[in-house]
Design a protein around this motif. Structure first.
Motif, mmCIF file in Angstrom:
data_model
loop_
_atom_site.group_PDB
_atom_site.id
_atom_site.type_symbol
_atom_site.label_atom_id
_atom_site.label_comp_id
_atom_site.label_asym_id
_atom_site.label_seq_id
_atom_site.Cartn_x
_atom_site.Cartn_y
_atom_site.Cartn_z
ATOM 1 N N PRO A 66 -4.721 17.258 -9.674
ATOM 2 C CA PRO A 66 -4.164 17.834 -8.444
ATOM 3 C C PRO A 66 -3.622 16.738 -7.526
ATOM 4 C CG PRO A 66 -6.343 18.730 -8.911
ATOM 5 C CD PRO A 66 -6.153 17.563 -9.830
ATOM 6 N N LEU A 67 -2.705 17.125 -6.660
ATOM 7 C CA LEU A 67 -2.020 16.162 -5.799
ATOM 8 C C LEU A 67 -2.982 15.329 -4.965
ATOM 9 C CD1 LEU A 67 0.497 14.981 -4.383
ATOM 10 C CD2 LEU A 67 0.381 16.923 -2.810
ATOM 11 N N MET A 68 -3.838 15.967 -4.211
ATOM 12 C CA MET A 68 -4.690 15.212 -3.291
ATOM 13 C C MET A 68 -5.688 14.337 -4.042
ATOM 14 S SD MET A 68 -3.443 15.701 -0.399
ATOM 15 C CE MET A 68 -2.206 16.829 0.290
ATOM 16 N N GLN A 69 -6.143 14.783 -5.203
ATOM 17 C CA GLN A 69 -7.019 13.935 -6.022
ATOM 18 C C GLN A 69 -6.280 12.683 -6.466
ATOM 19 O OE1 GLN A 69 -9.144 15.853 -9.337
ATOM 20 N NE2 GLN A 69 -8.621 14.082 -10.614
ATOM 21 N N HIS A 70 -5.027 12.857 -6.875
ATOM 22 C CA HIS A 70 -4.225 11.695 -7.284
ATOM 23 C C HIS A 70 -4.013 10.751 -6.111
ATOM 24 C CE1 HIS A 70 -0.963 9.225 -8.765
ATOM 25 N NE2 HIS A 70 -0.207 9.635 -7.767
ATOM 26 N N LEU A 71 -3.668 11.292 -4.940
ATOM 27 C CA LEU A 71 -3.421 10.435 -3.781
ATOM 28 C C LEU A 71 -4.681 9.676 -3.384
ATOM 29 C CD1 LEU A 71 -1.142 12.731 -1.573
ATOM 30 C CD2 LEU A 71 -0.468 10.732 -2.919
ATOM 31 N N ALA A 72 -5.839 10.317 -3.468
ATOM 32 C CA ALA A 72 -7.084 9.626 -3.140
ATOM 33 C C ALA A 72 -7.297 8.428 -4.051
ATOM 34 C CB ALA A 72 -8.264 10.601 -3.255
ATOM 35 N N GLN A 73 -6.916 8.565 -5.307
ATOM 36 C CA GLN A 73 -7.086 7.462 -6.257
ATOM 37 C C GLN A 73 -6.138 6.306 -5.968
ATOM 38 O OE1 GLN A 73 -6.473 9.545 -9.965
ATOM 39 N NE2 GLN A 73 -8.599 10.225 -10.104
ATOM 40 N N VAL A 74 -4.845 6.603 -5.779
ATOM 41 C CA VAL A 74 -3.879 5.510 -5.614
ATOM 42 C C VAL A 74 -3.977 4.872 -4.235
ATOM 43 C CG1 VAL A 74 -2.272 6.400 -7.345
ATOM 44 C CG2 VAL A 74 -2.035 7.132 -4.968
ATOM 45 N N LEU A 75 -4.414 5.618 -3.227
ATOM 46 C CA LEU A 75 -4.547 5.039 -1.895
ATOM 47 C C LEU A 75 -5.732 4.080 -1.807
ATOM 48 C CD1 LEU A 75 -3.726 8.120 0.361
ATOM 49 C CD2 LEU A 75 -2.333 6.077 0.028
ATOM 50 N N ALA A 76 -6.541 4.061 -2.830
ATOM 51 C CA ALA A 76 -7.642 3.094 -2.891
ATOM 52 C C ALA A 76 -7.211 1.782 -3.529
ATOM 53 C CB ALA A 76 -8.815 3.693 -3.672
ATOM 54 N N VAL A 77 -5.942 1.715 -3.971
ATOM 55 C CA VAL A 77 -5.433 0.519 -4.664
ATOM 56 C C VAL A 77 -4.206 0.014 -3.911
ATOM 57 C CG1 VAL A 77 -4.628 -0.429 -6.849
ATOM 58 C CG2 VAL A 77 -6.240 1.491 -6.849
ATOM 59 N N PRO A 78 -4.329 -1.028 -3.088
ATOM 60 C CA PRO A 78 -3.194 -1.495 -2.285
ATOM 61 C C PRO A 78 -1.986 -1.924 -3.100
ATOM 62 C CG PRO A 78 -5.249 -2.430 -1.487
ATOM 63 C CD PRO A 78 -5.565 -1.762 -2.784
ATOM 64 N N THR A 79 -2.185 -2.249 -4.384
ATOM 65 C CA THR A 79 -1.063 -2.696 -5.220
ATOM 66 C C THR A 79 -0.483 -1.575 -6.068
ATOM 67 O OG1 THR A 79 -2.644 -3.374 -6.935
ATOM 68 C CG2 THR A 79 -1.940 -5.047 -5.348
ATOM 69 N N LEU A 97 0.356 0.879 5.884
ATOM 70 C CA LEU A 97 -0.052 0.027 4.775
ATOM 71 C C LEU A 97 -1.236 -0.868 5.146
ATOM 72 C CD1 LEU A 97 3.393 -1.070 3.275
ATOM 73 C CD2 LEU A 97 1.809 0.656 2.402
ATOM 74 N N ALA A 98 -1.283 -1.294 6.387
ATOM 75 C CA ALA A 98 -2.387 -2.176 6.808
ATOM 76 C C ALA A 98 -3.736 -1.477 6.656
ATOM 77 C CB ALA A 98 -2.182 -2.619 8.256
ATOM 78 N N GLU A 99 -3.768 -0.183 6.895
ATOM 79 C CA GLU A 99 -5.026 0.547 6.745
ATOM 80 C C GLU A 99 -5.473 0.570 5.290
ATOM 81 O OE1 GLU A 99 -5.474 3.762 10.302
ATOM 82 O OE2 GLU A 99 -4.197 4.347 8.628
ATOM 83 N N VAL A 100 -4.518 0.776 4.397
ATOM 84 C CA VAL A 100 -4.849 0.786 2.973
ATOM 85 C C VAL A 100 -5.377 -0.583 2.557
ATOM 86 C CG1 VAL A 100 -3.965 1.132 0.637
ATOM 87 C CG2 VAL A 100 -3.129 2.570 2.505
ATOM 88 N N GLU A 101 -4.736 -1.643 3.045
ATOM 89 C CA GLU A 101 -5.175 -2.993 2.691
ATOM 90 C C GLU A 101 -6.570 -3.298 3.229
ATOM 91 O OE1 GLU A 101 -2.014 -5.280 4.292
ATOM 92 O OE2 GLU A 101 -0.615 -4.819 2.652
ATOM 93 N N ARG A 102 -6.985 -2.614 4.307
ATOM 94 C CA ARG A 102 -8.338 -2.795 4.845
ATOM 95 C C ARG A 102 -9.356 -1.875 4.170
ATOM 96 N NH1 ARG A 102 -5.756 -2.240 9.958
ATOM 97 N NH2 ARG A 102 -6.913 -0.274 10.256
ATOM 98 N N GLY A 103 -8.893 -1.148 3.157
ATOM 99 C CA GLY A 103 -9.799 -0.245 2.457
ATOM 100 C C GLY A 103 -9.972 1.097 3.116
ATOM 101 N N ARG A 104 -9.049 1.480 4.032
ATOM 102 C CA ARG A 104 -9.152 2.761 4.718
ATOM 103 C C ARG A 104 -8.046 3.710 4.292
ATOM 104 N NH1 ARG A 104 -12.895 3.501 8.504
ATOM 105 N NH2 ARG A 104 -12.574 5.595 7.655
ATOM 106 N N GLY A 105 -7.835 3.769 2.999
ATOM 107 C CA GLY A 105 -6.890 4.747 2.477
ATOM 108 C C GLY A 105 -7.301 6.172 2.785
ATOM 109 N N ASP A 106 -8.587 6.385 3.072
ATOM 110 C CA ASP A 106 -9.062 7.722 3.406
ATOM 111 C C ASP A 106 -8.417 8.237 4.688
ATOM 112 O OD1 ASP A 106 -10.619 5.583 4.603
ATOM 113 O OD2 ASP A 106 -11.936 7.134 5.421
#
Length: 474
Positions: free
Chosen positions: A221-234, A331-340
């Motif tokens: 599902p879309l949101m499950q996929h986004l949760a996974q990739v937003l945890a990876v800054p690269t 992007l800065a939030e993702v790099e700080r580990g706050r993709g959530d």
């Protein structure tokens, strides 16, 4: 072969045909092909796959915006390292100009069969060396066209690649042109193993870019996929947007600011100028011209029998539109580990954002449907609005654009979860039909709904129907 492809059969077939024409011989067996497409759409990957399948000797050189003499040295090194039969001899000659490099290249090509020469990111070379177009034309006419070689130029700058073959340019009418598109919604559905409605969601997020699609776990599902990739800054979903902007607009800071403003949701000339820092009309016009020339921004005009100046601007690429809205600013939030946090914003705004973003995709899908599937109409598909947005009509089918001679149908797009098109929606659509210049009272009504239609008297079209327009499974 390098791996499986999704949705590239047409492009591979065209490449095969060009190589067969080279193989057929004749007085001038050499052929030239210019391949263009957006960044990260898979052009290089496609050509490499074609070379691997062909089994013929080849050299693949990628320009990299370095000094001209360094580019020439790297080209010579690629030829010397290739499997062309005369590669060793070429290395000994060490050409010092592009004229010599391309002329001597002919001595490295086989005489008894076809070969392939690829120059990737060709606009990088022609942009820094104004004489290279003329040199390429001269050497192709005098030398390479007489050898059994397929010369392929690849580029992501769409305007520059189109210009290479344009009237008045040295290489005019010497090359066949091929456009490599993103994966379409049906191809995304097949690649990601998603049902029709979810496939359109995935298309709005990935834009059909193969590298971005490859990160998606099939069926997720879309949101499950986004949760996974937003945890990876690269992840490709995160980095592709910034890389594309850096490559397209290395010195155009104002154009990038205007693009970000449009990506944030501003659509009219006046509001874009105001939100982009109070730009003067001339400055804004220049930036919008750059963005449109590069095919990054599209402009829509109301479709009716009456001319209108109420143009609206939008980001043409679905992926970039998503990135500019939800990812680029955070992007800065993702790099700080706050993709959530980023995911929470997407979840809160997704329904409203998707409703607007899907409109151009729906219109393009309707154009591809047969007439019987859209109330018997065969014309172009657009929308209609006024400055006050009263009325605002999602779908207008007419005989021509930008000013119609005849309106053929009007319609509505309702792209909500668990909310079918109902009687209240129908009443609004009928009222708006009466306000459309050129419309008559019995004009057919077309409704595109994600969750079905709960009224009679309209032509109903759902996600599965739209997917079939792109060649998807029935």
């Amino acid at each position: 072969m390098l791996g499986s492809f999704v949705g590239r059969d047409d492009q591979l077939a065209l490449l095969d045909r060009e190589l067969e024409l080279v193989r057929a011989g004749g007085q001038r067996p050499g052929r030239a092909l210019l391949v263009r497409g957006r960044r990260r759409v898979g052009k290089s990957r496609l050509v490499e796959e074609f070379i691997a399948r062909s089994g013929v000797p080849a050299v693949y050189f990628t320009a990299s915006m370095q000094a001209p003499e360094e580019e020439l040295r790297l080209f010579a090194a690629e030829v010397a390292a290739s499997d062309l039969p005369g590669a060793a001899i070429y290395a000994e000659l060490g050409p010092t100009t592009w004229d010599a490099a391309l002329t001597v290249l002919a001595t490295a090509l086989p005489d008894d069969g076809p070969s392939i020469v690829v120059i990737d990111e060709l606009p990088y070379l022609t942009g820094t060396d104004g004489a290279l177009e003329g040199t390429l034309q001269k050497v192709f006419d005098r030398v390479l066209s007489r050898r059994p070689v397929l010369l392929i130029g690849v580029g992501s700058d769409l305007a520059m690649m189109e210009a290479l073959n344009a009237y008045g340019r040295p290489f005019h009418q010497r090359a066949v042109e091929m456009v490599v598109p993103p994966l379409n919604p049906a191809e995304v559905a097949a690649m990601l193993d998603l049902p029709p409605a979810d496939a359109f969601d995935a298309y709005l997020v990935t834009g059909g870019l193969p590298l971005v699609c490859q990160e998606w776990t099939p069926g997720a599902p879309l949101m499950q996929h986004l949760a996974q990739v937003l945890a990876v800054p690269t992840s490709a979903l995160l980095v592709s947007g910034e890389r594309a902007l850096a490559a397209e607009f290395p010195g155009e800071t104002q154009a990038r600011r205007v693009l970000r403003t449009i990506g944030a949701g501003e659509r009219t000339f006046t509001t874009i100028g105001q939100r982009a820092g109070g730009l003067q009309q001339a400055s804004l016009n220049r930036s919008l011209s750059v963005l449109r020339e590069k095919r990054v921004v599209a402009v829509d005009t109301p479709l009716s029998t009456r001319p209108s100046r109420e143009s609206r601007y939008r980001v043409a690429d679905p992926y970039l539109r998503f990135w500019l809205t939800f990812l680029g600013p955070h992007l800065a939030e993702v790099e700080r580990g706050r993709g959530d946090r980023v995911l929470a914003r997407i979840e809160a705004s997704w329904s409203a954002w998707r409703g607007r973003a899907v409109e151009p995709v729906v219109r393009e899908s309707l154009v591809r449907l047969p007439a019987e599937a859209r109330a018997g109409t065969r014309g172009v598909v657009g929308g209609y609005w006024t400055r006050s947005n009263d009325p605002e009509i999602d779908l207008v089918v007419a005989d021509r654009e930008p000013v119609a001679g005849r309106i053929e149908a009007v319609g509505s797009i309702k792209w909500l979860d668990d909310a079918p098109f109902d009687q209240r929606d129908l009443a609004v659509l009928v009222t708006h039909r009466g306000q459309l210049p050129g419309a008559v009272a019995d004009l057919p009504l077309v409704v595109v709904s994600r969750s079905g239609v709960a009224v009679d008297g309209v032509t109903a079209i759902g996600p599965a129907d739209l997917l079939q327009a792109w060649g998807g499974r029935p």
